[in-house]
Design a protein around this motif. Structure first.
Motif, mmCIF file in Angstrom:
data_model
loop_
_atom_site.group_PDB
_atom_site.id
_atom_site.type_symbol
_atom_site.label_atom_id
_atom_site.label_comp_id
_atom_site.label_asym_id
_atom_site.label_seq_id
_atom_site.Cartn_x
_atom_site.Cartn_y
_atom_site.Cartn_z
ATOM 1 N N ASP A 70 3.908 0.025 17.951
ATOM 2 C CA ASP A 70 3.251 -0.572 16.788
ATOM 3 C C ASP A 70 4.269 -1.038 15.740
ATOM 4 O OD1 ASP A 70 0.715 -0.079 17.860
ATOM 5 O OD2 ASP A 70 0.512 1.838 16.815
ATOM 6 N N PRO B 142 -2.791 11.771 14.919
ATOM 7 C CA PRO B 142 -2.617 10.402 15.425
ATOM 8 C C PRO B 142 -1.531 9.595 14.713
ATOM 9 C CG PRO B 142 -4.622 10.566 14.121
ATOM 10 C CD PRO B 142 -4.088 11.970 14.263
ATOM 11 N N GLN B 143 -1.148 9.967 13.502
ATOM 12 C CA GLN B 143 -0.118 9.220 12.774
ATOM 13 C C GLN B 143 1.208 9.321 13.534
ATOM 14 O OE1 GLN B 143 1.161 10.761 8.875
ATOM 15 N NE2 GLN B 143 0.935 8.662 8.134
ATOM 16 N N THR C 102 0.830 -1.194 0.000
ATOM 17 C CA THR C 102 0.000 0.000 0.000
ATOM 18 C C THR C 102 0.868 1.248 0.000
ATOM 19 O OG1 THR C 102 -1.631 -1.212 1.302
ATOM 20 C CG2 THR C 102 -1.861 1.163 1.225
ATOM 21 N N HIS D 209 -0.272 12.151 6.923
ATOM 22 C CA HIS D 209 -1.428 12.847 7.492
ATOM 23 C C HIS D 209 -1.489 14.270 6.943
ATOM 24 C CE1 HIS D 209 -3.948 14.856 10.480
ATOM 25 N NE2 HIS D 209 -4.413 13.650 10.790
ATOM 26 N N ASN E 56 1.365 2.967 7.102
ATOM 27 C CA ASN E 56 0.032 3.521 7.340
ATOM 28 C C ASN E 56 -0.598 2.953 8.606
ATOM 29 O OD1 ASN E 56 -0.093 5.190 5.006
ATOM 30 N ND2 ASN E 56 -0.528 3.383 3.771
ATOM 31 N N GLU E 57 -1.422 3.771 9.213
ATOM 32 C CA GLU E 57 -2.295 3.370 10.323
ATOM 33 C C GLU E 57 -1.562 2.858 11.554
ATOM 34 O OE1 GLU E 57 -5.684 1.103 9.043
ATOM 35 O OE2 GLU E 57 -5.758 2.191 7.135
ATOM 36 N N ILE E 58 -0.437 3.516 11.889
ATOM 37 C CA ILE E 58 0.186 3.247 13.192
ATOM 38 C C ILE E 58 0.254 4.556 13.951
ATOM 39 C CG2 ILE E 58 1.481 1.226 12.421
ATOM 40 C CD1 ILE E 58 4.004 2.993 12.500
ATOM 41 N N SER E 59 0.103 4.458 15.257
ATOM 42 C CA SER E 59 0.087 5.673 16.070
ATOM 43 C C SER E 59 1.084 5.645 17.222
ATOM 44 C CB SER E 59 -1.322 5.920 16.628
ATOM 45 O OG SER E 59 -1.727 4.824 17.427
#
Length: 143
Positions: A50, A89-90, A2, A7, A43-46
């Motif tokens: 993680d 949040p990123q 992906t 952000h 993507n999609e880790i904060s």
């Protein structure tokens, strides 16, 4: 795989300088401080936890390179490293060069003074120094 998506708030507040294998290297537009932000291209880790163990080790290598660059390249008195994420949040980790004579010393930079826009000349000088001093594994942004 992906495509990585930065952000929108980070994209608005920074300039892409280049990237390491794991992270994008962003320069904050706030001209009050020399301020780089590392953003893992995942993507999609904060949170730092993680990342996989291997990614954490890679991040530490990249963070050390940026910290050393700011400390040695600018003769900074201190490098502040922070991962707040309350507004964005990123996962992104701030690396801020601090000087005993800066306007916020010794307090944190956040919420102390309004941001000021760095001039084009200041941006050029800072990005040139960054590009000249970051070593192997760093890929400069294409002009």
């Amino acid at each position: 795989m992906t495509q990585f998506i930065l952000h929108p708030q980070l994209a608005a507040d920074t300039i892409l300088v280049g990237e390491f294998p794991l992270c994008q290297v962003l320069l904050a537009k706030d001209g009050n401080f020399p301020w780089l932000i590392l953003v893992p291209k995942i993507n999609e880790i904060s949170e730092f936890h993680d990342l996989t163990n291997e990614q954490q080790i890679q991040f530490l290598s990249e963070s050390n390179a940026v910290s050393k660059l700011l400390k040695d390249g600018l003769s900074a008195d201190k490098i502040n490293i922070a991962a707040l994420g309350n507004m964005v949040p990123q996962l992104h980790i701030h690396h801020v060069a601090r000087f005993k004579e800066d306007v916020c010393w010794p307090k944190p930079i956040w919420g102390q003074i309004p941001a000021v826009t760095r001039t084009e000349q200041q941006t050029l000088l800072l990005t040139t120094m960054i590009l000249n001093k970051l070593g192997s594994g760093f890929i400069a942004k294409q002009a």
